[in-house]
Design a protein around this motif. Structure first.
Motif, short mmCIF file in Angstrom:
data_model
loop_
_atom_site.label_atom_id
_atom_site.label_comp_id
_atom_site.label_asym_id
_atom_site.label_seq_id
_atom_site.Cartn_x
_atom_site.Cartn_y
_atom_site.Cartn_z
N ASP A 14 0.83 -1.20 0.00
CA ASP A 14 0.00 0.00 0.00
C ASP A 14 0.86 1.24 0.00
N GLU A 15 1.63 1.40 -1.10
CA GLU A 15 2.58 2.49 -1.18
C GLU A 15 1.87 3.82 -1.31
N PRO A 16 2.50 4.92 -0.86
CA PRO A 16 1.88 6.23 -0.99
C PRO A 16 1.69 6.58 -2.45
N GLN A 17 0.65 7.34 -2.71
CA GLN A 17 0.36 7.74 -4.07
C GLN A 17 1.17 8.95 -4.46
N ARG A 18 1.51 9.05 -5.76
CA ARG A 18 2.27 10.19 -6.25
C ARG A 18 1.35 11.39 -6.36
N VAL A 19 1.80 12.52 -5.83
CA VAL A 19 1.02 13.74 -5.92
C VAL A 19 1.14 14.29 -7.32
N SER A 20 0.10 14.93 -7.80
CA SER A 20 0.13 15.47 -9.15
C SER A 20 1.19 16.53 -9.28
N SER A 21 1.67 16.73 -10.52
CA SER A 21 2.76 17.68 -10.75
C SER A 21 2.34 19.09 -10.40
N ALA A 22 1.05 19.40 -10.59
CA ALA A 22 0.58 20.75 -10.25
C ALA A 22 0.65 20.97 -8.77
N ALA A 23 0.29 19.92 -7.97
CA ALA A 23 0.35 20.06 -6.52
C ALA A 23 1.76 20.18 -6.05
N SER A 24 2.69 19.42 -6.70
CA SER A 24 4.09 19.51 -6.31
C SER A 24 4.65 20.87 -6.62
N ALA A 25 4.20 21.47 -7.73
CA ALA A 25 4.71 22.78 -8.10
C ALA A 25 4.28 23.82 -7.11
N SER A 26 3.07 23.71 -6.60
CA SER A 26 2.62 24.68 -5.61
C SER A 26 3.36 24.52 -4.31
N ALA A 27 3.79 23.29 -3.98
CA ALA A 27 4.51 23.07 -2.74
C ALA A 27 5.91 23.61 -2.78
N SER A 28 6.52 23.71 -3.99
CA SER A 28 7.91 24.15 -4.10
C SER A 28 8.09 25.62 -3.89
N ALA A 29 6.87 26.38 -3.87
CA ALA A 29 6.98 27.81 -3.65
C ALA A 29 7.72 28.02 -2.34
N THR A 238 3.76 6.12 9.43
CA THR A 238 5.09 5.82 9.96
C THR A 238 6.14 6.72 9.32
N GLN A 239 7.32 6.75 9.94
CA GLN A 239 8.42 7.50 9.35
C GLN A 239 8.76 6.96 7.98
N TYR A 240 8.68 5.65 7.81
CA TYR A 240 8.95 5.05 6.50
C TYR A 240 7.97 5.59 5.46
N ARG A 241 6.69 5.61 5.78
CA ARG A 241 5.69 6.05 4.80
C ARG A 241 5.86 7.53 4.47
N ILE A 242 6.22 8.34 5.46
CA ILE A 242 6.42 9.77 5.22
C ILE A 242 7.61 9.99 4.30
N LEU A 243 8.74 9.33 4.58
CA LEU A 243 9.93 9.49 3.75
C LEU A 243 9.70 8.92 2.35
N LYS A 244 8.92 7.87 2.26
CA LYS A 244 8.56 7.33 0.96
C LYS A 244 7.72 8.35 0.18
N PHE A 245 6.79 8.97 0.84
CA PHE A 245 5.94 10.00 0.24
C PHE A 245 6.78 11.16 -0.26
N ILE A 246 7.77 11.56 0.54
CA ILE A 246 8.68 12.63 0.13
C ILE A 246 9.48 12.21 -1.09
N THR A 359 16.86 5.09 -3.02
CA THR A 359 16.60 3.79 -2.39
C THR A 359 15.25 3.79 -1.69
N LEU A 360 14.94 4.86 -0.96
CA LEU A 360 13.66 4.94 -0.27
C LEU A 360 12.50 4.96 -1.26
N ARG A 361 12.72 5.58 -2.40
CA ARG A 361 11.66 5.66 -3.40
C ARG A 361 11.41 4.32 -4.06
N GLN A 362 12.44 3.51 -4.25
CA GLN A 362 12.31 2.28 -5.01
C GLN A 362 12.13 1.03 -4.16
N SER A 363 12.29 1.14 -2.84
CA SER A 363 12.24 -0.06 -2.01
C SER A 363 11.59 0.23 -0.67
#
Length: 406
Positions: A14-29, A238-246, A359-363
């Motif tokens: 049950d891996e975290p879902q990828r946020v849309s590119s538009a949402a990521s762009a707003s977060a980078s502000a 969990t910390q794992y899920r948060i870092l995976k989400f990041i 590594t966190l993203r792929q495993s």
């Protein structure tokens, strides 16, 4: 530079879902002292007073010297290298992302949540965790209709400590209920972990800060009904899920983290607790309790890493209340792992932080064992180390809401 060697622990379901590119762009502000000759020199010049033997008066000549105003000379600051600037830029981008994303965003589209009643026997809770392939569960106080804490492998380790300290009460161990966990902690002299939770709509940055402050590796999301004021446990992150989400959603920032593990001092490298394959499970549990850690590297006589014994490996050892199996060896305990367990995750001190995020993203890594070219143990990097570095390194005053480091 090579990525950290990695082998997947368990295939994520049950891996975290990828946020849309538009949402990521707003977060980078968002000098060495000069050598002194042993020969004696005779001189008519009176010796200078030694420290602590100054004359009790001021020499008259001091009144005749002109007084100069002291001027503060500014300390020259070393300009940052492009890599340093990119590192800070990437960290700031990650923190801005955590401030605009909520804890609810981390949850997958579908998930299963098992909540245990506080009145349940500890022995039965162990069976439930094992049957469902989980290692923790929220607790619920049905009498007060409220969230009552989180059951983790640490609670079972505390129960084992109680069994070792009070063997005459072995018959009572199977009668303990989940509501007795706090009493067990008091009996063995363990400080209870702070029961923390966070509202699902609060910034993810706040959830991370609360976990680090309380030394928790997971935090429940608890909602409150505004009409009835009753609590509802939504899920646990969990910390794992948060870092995976990041790692999944902020590659434009993690790719800027090009400093090596050695440069940023990430992880623990001194006073490492280790064990041998022939050590008993109980000896390793005592190491965990003494050092307040959740994993112990298993090495051979040459300090070559063979495996890692984790707190969750304790659960199969006491399944069904058979505490005699705690006297078995670490090797025997590790053989009880699921067949799909593929090993441990490693890295080297020259590996960059961006490769660790890859590594966190792929495993499904929960920690990284730092080794050299010959697999000798050098250190260990926990997910808490990574999260703490991201949250509290290079924070500037213009970043908005800020939670001080623990």
């Amino acid at each position: 530079m090579d990525n950290p060697s990695n082998r997947e622990l368990n295939p994520p379901t049950d891996e975290p879902q990828r946020v849309s590119s538009a949402a990521s762009a707003s977060a980078s502000a968002s000098a060495t002292a000069p050598a002194i000759s042993s020969g004696l020199l005779h001189s008519s010049i009176p010796p200078l007073p030694r420290a602590g033997h100054e004359l009790p008066f001021v020499a008259p000549s001091s009144y005749l010297r002109p007084k100069y105003r002291s001027r503060t000379v500014p300390v020259a600051t070393t300009p940052m290298s492009p890599i340093d600037e990119e590192q800070l830029q990437g960290l700031k981008g990650l923190r801005n992302f955590l401030r605009v994303r909520t804890s609810y965003d981390v949850l997958p589209l579908s998930f299963r949540l098992i909540v245990l009643d506080n009145d349940l026997l500890i022995r039965k809770s162990l069976d439930i965790l094992t049957q469902n392939g989980i290692v923790s569960a929220p607790l619920w106080d049905s009498q007060q209709s409220r969230f009552a804490g989180l059951l983790t492998a640490t609670d079972y380790i505390n129960l084992i400590q109680y069994y070792c300290q009070f063997p005459e009460h072995i018959d009572d161990v199977d009668k303990f209920r989940l509501s007795s966990l706090r009493d067990i902690e008091k009996a063995i002299g363990v400080l209870p972990l702070e029961t923390v939770s966070v509202h699902p709509s609060r910034p993810l940055y706040e959830a991370c800060s609360r976990m680090l402050k309380s030394r928790a590796r997971r935090i429940p999301l608890v909602d409150i009904d505004h009409e009835t004021e009753r609590e509802t446990v939504v899920s646990v992150i969990t910390q794992y899920r948060i870092l995976k989400f990041i790692a999944v959603n902020t590659e434009q920032y993690t790719m800027l983290l090009k400093q090596a593990v050695r440069e940023i001092g990430l992880g623990t490298y001194k006073n490492l607790a280790t064990a041998k394959m022939t050590d008993s499970v109980l000896e390793v549990i005592n190491l965990m309790v003494t050092h307040n850690i959740s994993a112990v590297p298993i090495v051979d006589k040459n300090n070559v890493v063979l495996n890692v014994f984790e707190a969750v490996d304790v659960i199969p050892c006491i399944k069904g209340g058979v505490y005699d199996e705690l006297k078995s060896t670490v090797g025997d305990a590790l053989s009880r792992r699921p067949e799909d367990f593929q090993g441990i995750y490693t890295c080297q001190e020259d590996d960059r932080l961006d490769s660790i995020f890859t590594t966190l993203r792929q495993s499904r890594a929960h920690r990284l064992v730092v080794i050299d070219d010959n697999w000798h143990l050098r250190g260990i990097i926990s997910l808490s180390d990574i999260l703490k570095y991201v949250l509290f390194t290079g924070v500037t005053s213009d970043e908005g809401e800020y939670f001080p480091p623990p």
